[in-house]
Enzyme design. Structure first.
Site, PDB file in Angstrom:
ATOM      1  CB  SER A   1       2.593  -0.155  -1.512  1.00 33.70           C
ATOM      2  OG  SER A   1       3.373   0.504  -2.482  1.00 33.70           O
TER       3      SER A   1
ATOM      4  CE1 TYR B   1       7.027  -2.718  -0.280  1.00 29.13           C
ATOM      5  CE2 TYR B   1       6.372  -1.356  -2.154  1.00 29.13           C
ATOM      6  CZ  TYR B   1       6.332  -1.628  -0.798  1.00 29.13           C
ATOM      7  OH  TYR B   1       5.614  -0.810   0.050  1.00 29.13           O
TER       8      TYR B   1
END
Length: 263
Positions: free
Chosen positions: A146, A159
């Site tokens: 990501s 996250y």
């Protein structure tokens, strides 16, 4: 040159691949000739549906239900896959969750759950798959990292912490395993058009407008855009690429952005 990207007959295990970007990568690798091992943990029906969808397109696919955060389950599943399907040549650690909660409001249990799934599970699965790869002196591991490996954003602290950790875990895996001809790299997706983002991908929605203006390519990524990166990092073309994070983001990380009045 096409032989460099040939993955026909390779066995690819993709965690968390019953839908979304995991399914998109499964489809891409499958269309390139790999045998796809779908993984999920929520329901057997979702796994069966994903396998059926791939098979309907002529892709050789099977499915295994196991919890990637439980080491004993992972160990047993890897042994079963290699016994029933064949040695795992490609592992994509894609399983992950996100909890959008401001730091001051986030419970420790929620933070730990995100870290467990997004960071600890790639360690567990890689550990047991890599043992076979090391014995065979070949293998490809791809961690889905990501853009939050590099950037922060409100409400996604757990996250971002997990994905930043996964970036460094990728580099350390490469440090230890590259000498065995195992390549470990990461893919950092940008913002993609999936079912999850559908409600905010409408003209006039503030976040949609922000992503379009923030991305030099001026659009959301299509899930199929990940296929090329996944095939490259799964093939001989990347045999001397190790510990690298390939960002597939339309150029977001390349720019500071543009003034609001700039065309």
């Amino acid at each position: 040159m096409t032989n460099l990207f040939d993955i026909k007959g390779k066995v690819a295990l993709i965690t968390g691949s019953t839908h979304g970007l995991g399914m998109a990568m499964a489809k891409g690798l499958g269309q390139a000739g790999a045998t796809i091992v779908i993984n999920g943990n929520s329901s057997q029906q979702k796994i069966d549906d994903a396998v059926a969808a791939l098979q309907s397109e002529g892709i050789n696919a099977v499915g295994y239900k196991f919890n990637v955060t439980e080491e004993l389950e992972v160990k047993a599943a890897v042994q079963k896959i290699e016994s029933e399907v064949g040695p795992i040549d490609i592992l994509i650690n894609n399983a992950g969750i996100i909890k959008r909660i401001p730091l001051l409001e986030m419970e420790v249990a929620d933070f730990r759950e995100v870290i467990d799934i997004d960071l600890v599970s790639p360690f567990i699965v890689s550990k047991h798959v890599a043992k076979g790869m090391i014995e065979r002196r070949q293998g490809k591991i791809i961690n889905i990292c990501s853009m939050m490996s590099e950037l922060g954003r409100n409400t996604v602290s757990a996250y971002a912490a997990a994905k930043g950790g996964l970036k460094m875990l990728t580099k350390n895996m490469a440090t230890e395993w590259a000498k065995y001809n195992v390549q470990i790299n990461g893919i950092g997706p940008g913002y993609f058009a999936t079912e999850q983002t559908k409600p905010i991908r409408v003209d006039g929605h503030p976040f949609n407008d922000f992503i379009i203006s923030r991305t030099p390519a001026a659009k959301w990524g299509d899930p199929s855009d990940l296929a090329g990166a996944a095939i490259f990092l799964s093939s001989k073309a990347s045999d001397f690429v190790n510990g690298h994070i390939l960002y597939v983001d339309g150029g977001i990380l390349a720019t500071i952005g543009k003034p609001s009045n700039e065309e």
